[in-house]
Design a protein around this motif. Structure first.
Motif, PDB file in Angstrom:
ATOM      1  N   UNK A 298      22.081   5.097  13.328  1.00 29.55           N
ATOM      2  CA  UNK A 298      22.312   4.938  14.730  1.00 29.55           C
ATOM      3  C   UNK A 298      22.998   6.162  15.370  1.00 29.55           C
ATOM      4  N   UNK A 299      23.755   7.076  14.555  1.00 28.72           N
ATOM      5  CA  UNK A 299      24.154   8.305  14.855  1.00 28.72           C
ATOM      6  C   UNK A 299      23.056   9.441  15.288  1.00 28.72           C
ATOM      7  N   UNK A 300      22.114   9.050  14.899  1.00 24.21           N
ATOM      8  CA  UNK A 300      20.986  10.205  15.094  1.00 24.21           C
ATOM      9  C   UNK A 300      20.008   9.705  16.091  1.00 24.21           C
ATOM     10  N   UNK A 301      20.050   8.363  16.545  1.00 25.33           N
ATOM     11  CA  UNK A 301      19.216   7.876  17.635  1.00 25.33           C
ATOM     12  C   UNK A 301      19.053   8.192  18.907  1.00 25.33           C
ATOM     13  N   UNK A 302      17.986   8.680  19.366  1.00 20.65           N
ATOM     14  CA  UNK A 302      17.738   9.184  20.825  1.00 20.65           C
ATOM     15  C   UNK A 302      18.553  10.499  21.108  1.00 20.65           C
ATOM     16  N   UNK A 303      18.460  11.382  20.257  1.00 22.72           N
ATOM     17  CA  UNK A 303      19.465  12.448  20.409  1.00 22.72           C
ATOM     18  C   UNK A 303      18.579  13.791  19.795  1.00 22.72           C
ATOM     19  N   UNK A 304      18.715  14.929  20.230  1.00 23.59           N
ATOM     20  CA  UNK A 304      17.936  16.334  19.712  1.00 23.59           C
ATOM     21  C   UNK A 304      18.518  16.320  18.261  1.00 23.59           C
ATOM     22  N   UNK A 305      17.363  16.489  17.497  1.00 19.45           N
ATOM     23  CA  UNK A 305      17.505  16.728  16.266  1.00 19.45           C
ATOM     24  C   UNK A 305      17.546  15.611  15.335  1.00 19.45           C
TER      25      UNK A 305
ATOM     26  N   UNK B 195      24.856  -5.420  -3.425  1.00 14.87           N
ATOM     27  CA  UNK B 195      25.062  -4.000  -3.078  1.00 14.87           C
ATOM     28  C   UNK B 195      24.122  -3.436  -2.211  1.00 14.87           C
ATOM     29  N   UNK B 196      22.603  -4.007  -2.452  1.00 12.82           N
ATOM     30  CA  UNK B 196      21.625  -3.161  -1.608  1.00 12.82           C
ATOM     31  C   UNK B 196      21.816  -3.898  -0.014  1.00 12.82           C
ATOM     32  N   UNK B 197      22.272  -5.101   0.038  1.00 12.46           N
ATOM     33  CA  UNK B 197      22.573  -5.556   1.150  1.00 12.46           C
ATOM     34  C   UNK B 197      23.621  -4.787   2.232  1.00 12.46           C
ATOM     35  N   UNK B 198      24.679  -4.386   1.282  1.00 15.79           N
ATOM     36  CA  UNK B 198      25.701  -3.450   1.887  1.00 15.79           C
ATOM     37  C   UNK B 198      25.312  -2.216   2.208  1.00 15.79           C
ATOM     38  N   UNK B 199      24.372  -1.613   1.291  1.00 21.02           N
ATOM     39  CA  UNK B 199      24.097  -0.392   1.440  1.00 21.02           C
ATOM     40  C   UNK B 199      23.056  -0.123   2.582  1.00 21.02           C
ATOM     41  N   UNK B 200      22.222  -1.238   2.720  1.00 20.13           N
ATOM     42  CA  UNK B 200      21.115  -1.110   3.786  1.00 20.13           C
ATOM     43  C   UNK B 200      21.824  -1.250   5.131  1.00 20.13           C
ATOM     44  N   UNK B 201      22.953  -2.097   5.292  1.00 19.86           N
ATOM     45  CA  UNK B 201      23.702  -2.240   6.673  1.00 19.86           C
ATOM     46  C   UNK B 201      24.258  -0.550   6.731  1.00 19.86           C
ATOM     47  N   UNK B 202      24.839  -0.075   5.859  1.00 21.08           N
ATOM     48  CA  UNK B 202      25.488   1.524   6.155  1.00 21.08           C
ATOM     49  C   UNK B 202      24.386   2.372   6.353  1.00 21.08           C
ATOM     50  N   UNK B 203      23.109   2.152   5.694  1.00 28.11           N
ATOM     51  CA  UNK B 203      22.068   3.190   6.095  1.00 28.11           C
ATOM     52  C   UNK B 203      21.733   2.735   7.640  1.00 28.11           C
ATOM     53  N   UNK B 204      21.598   1.709   8.137  1.00 29.37           N
ATOM     54  CA  UNK B 204      21.143   1.363   9.554  1.00 29.37           C
ATOM     55  C   UNK B 204      22.261   2.113  10.342  1.00 29.37           C
ATOM     56  N   UNK B 205      23.506   1.703  10.113  1.00 27.75           N
ATOM     57  CA  UNK B 205      24.631   2.198  10.983  1.00 27.75           C
ATOM     58  C   UNK B 205      24.546   3.602  10.847  1.00 27.75           C
TER      59      UNK B 205
ATOM     60  N   UNK C  28      16.117   9.616   7.906  1.00 29.19           N
ATOM     61  CA  UNK C  28      16.511   8.685   7.140  1.00 29.19           C
ATOM     62  C   UNK C  28      16.535   9.448   5.497  1.00 29.19           C
ATOM     63  N   UNK C  29      15.392  10.231   5.265  1.00 32.02           N
ATOM     64  CA  UNK C  29      15.402  10.486   3.705  1.00 32.02           C
ATOM     65  C   UNK C  29      16.652  11.124   3.290  1.00 32.02           C
ATOM     66  N   UNK C  30      17.414  11.754   4.025  1.00 31.28           N
ATOM     67  CA  UNK C  30      18.739  12.213   3.592  1.00 31.28           C
ATOM     68  C   UNK C  30      19.814  11.223   3.353  1.00 31.28           C
ATOM     69  N   UNK C  31      19.551   9.952   3.802  1.00 31.56           N
ATOM     70  CA  UNK C  31      20.590   9.005   3.759  1.00 31.56           C
ATOM     71  C   UNK C  31      20.421   7.743   2.977  1.00 31.56           C
ATOM     72  N   UNK C  32      19.118   7.643   2.242  1.00 35.68           N
ATOM     73  CA  UNK C  32      18.766   6.329   1.765  1.00 35.68           C
ATOM     74  C   UNK C  32      18.872   6.568   0.218  1.00 35.68           C
ATOM     75  N   UNK C  33      19.470   7.366  -0.571  1.00 37.16           N
ATOM     76  CA  UNK C  33      19.460   7.418  -1.916  1.00 37.16           C
ATOM     77  C   UNK C  33      20.242   6.165  -2.702  1.00 37.16           C
ATOM     78  N   UNK C  34      21.456   5.940  -1.753  1.00 43.59           N
ATOM     79  CA  UNK C  34      22.199   4.861  -2.657  1.00 43.59           C
ATOM     80  C   UNK C  34      21.548   3.689  -2.427  1.00 43.59           C
TER      81      UNK C  34
END
Length: 272
Positions: free
Chosen positions: A170-177, A157-167, A141-147
Motif C-alpha cells: 500500500x505504501x507503493x500504490x499510486x505513486x511514482x516509482x 504464519x503465512x496468513x500474517x505474512x500475507x497481510x504484512x505484504x499487502x500492507x 512486490x518481488x522485493x517484499x515477498x520472500x518471507x
C-alpha cells in the motif's frame, strides 16, 4: 463481437472480480481483496467497488470517441463521490481494482490495461499473440515477498505474512516509482497502458484476471498461445477448471509460492 465469459469466486467469499460487455465493448476488473485483520476505511468493501466502477465504465464506453483514459478517470471520480462522505478515502487500504477495457469502433480496437490483469490479442499473421499486462506491482512486490513465499499457504504464519505484504505494498500504490490501480485518484488513469490496433488484424481477444492468468504467468502450465487455443476450443470454464486443478495439486504453495492459494478467476473470450 461475440463474447463468452466465466467467473468463479473463492468458495465462501464474495466474487471481487467484475466483467461486463456490450455489443462493442468489454470491461474486466479484479478488486484488490483486504486480508483478514487488515482495515480498508470503507464500509462497502471491494466487491461493491469493483461492481460500481465496472458498471460505470461500461456505461461510459457508450460515448463514442472519448479516450479510454478519460472514461476511466471519470469513472474513478464518480465512484469516489458515491462514498466520499461515508468512508475514509484517505485510508491507504481504500478499495481498488485492476482494469481492462476493450472497445471496437468501425475499424479499430482500442484497449486500456491498468495493473496486473491481462489482455491477449490474437493478431493475424503472427506466431505469438500480443500480450498486454502492467507488471509494475509484481516488480515492486518481488522485493517484499520472500518471507511470505517461504511459508505454507494457509498456515497462521503465512496468513500474517500475507497481510504484512499487502500492507507494505500500500505504501507503493499510486505513486511514482510504485504501481498504479483504480482507487480514489483519477490521475491513475493516465498511468494505464493503452493502444489501438486495426480491428481487421485481430482474430480474437482474451481478458483474464490474475486468478485466471496464473495458469500461464505463475504456474507455467500453458503458454499465451495455448491459452487462446483453449478458450477457442473449450471455453472460459475449462481454463478456470485447469487453474483450480493446479491450485488443488499444490495446496500449501510449495511448488508455486503465492499470496492466495485460491483466487477469484475470470476469463473472457472475444471473437472479433
Amino acid at each position: 463481437m461475440r463474447v463468452t465469459f466465466a467467473t468463479q469466486a473463492v468458495p465462501g467469499r464474495p466474487n471481487e472480480d467484475f466483467v461486463g460487455a456490450t455489443p462493442d465493448a468489454i470491461v474486466l476488473l479484479d478488486g484488490a481483496g483486504t486480508p483478514p485483520g487488515s482495515e480498508s476505511g470503507c464500509v462497502h468493501g471491494v466487491t461493491w467497488y469493483a461492481r460500481s466502477l465496472g458498471s460505470t465504465l461500461l456505461a461510459g464506453l457508450a460515448q463514442d470517441g472519448k479516450p479510454l483514459t478519460e472514461i476511466l478517470a471519470e469513472g474513478i471520480k464518480a465512484v469516489a463521490s458515491l462514498h466520499d462522505f461515508v468512508c475514509d478515502l484517505t485510508h491507504p487500504g481504500s478499495p481498488s481494482a485492476t482494469v481492462v477495457m476493450l472497445r471496437r469502433t468501425a475499424d479499430t480496437l482500442d484497449f486500456l490495461v491498468l495493473a496486473d490483469s491481462v489482455l491477449i490479442l490474437d493478431v493475424i499473421g503472427t506466431a505469438e499473440p500480443m500480450v498486454v499486462c502492467d507488471d509494475r506491482e509484481a516488480q515492486v512486490g518481488a522485493a517484499h515477498r520472500t518471507a511470505m513465499d517461504a511459508l505454507a499457504s494457509g498456515s497462521p504464519g503465512h496468513v500474517s505474512a500475507h497481510r504484512a505484504y499487502v500492507e507494505t505494498l500500500r505504501d507503493h500504490r499510486n505513486r511514482d516509482g510504485g504501481f498504479w490501480v483504480a482507487a480514489v485518484d483519477p490521475l491513475a488513469a493516465e498511468q494505464a497502458l493503452t493502444g489501438t490496433v486495426p480491428a481487421a488484424r485481430v482474430r480474437a481477444a482474451a481478458l483474464l484476471s490474475d486468478g485466471a492468468s496464473r495458469l500461464v504467468d505463475r504456474f507455467r502450465l500453458a503458454t499465451w498461445r495455448q491459452t487462446l487455443d483453449l478458450l477457442d476450443d473449450s471455453g472460459p470454464e475449462e481454463l478456470i477448471r485447469r487453474v483450480r486443478e493446479a491450485e488443488r495439486s499444490d495446496p500449501d504453495g510449495s511448488r508455486w509460492p503465492r499470496g492466495k492459494a485460491h483466487d477469484d478467476a475470470t476469463a473472457v473470450s472475444c471473437h472479433i
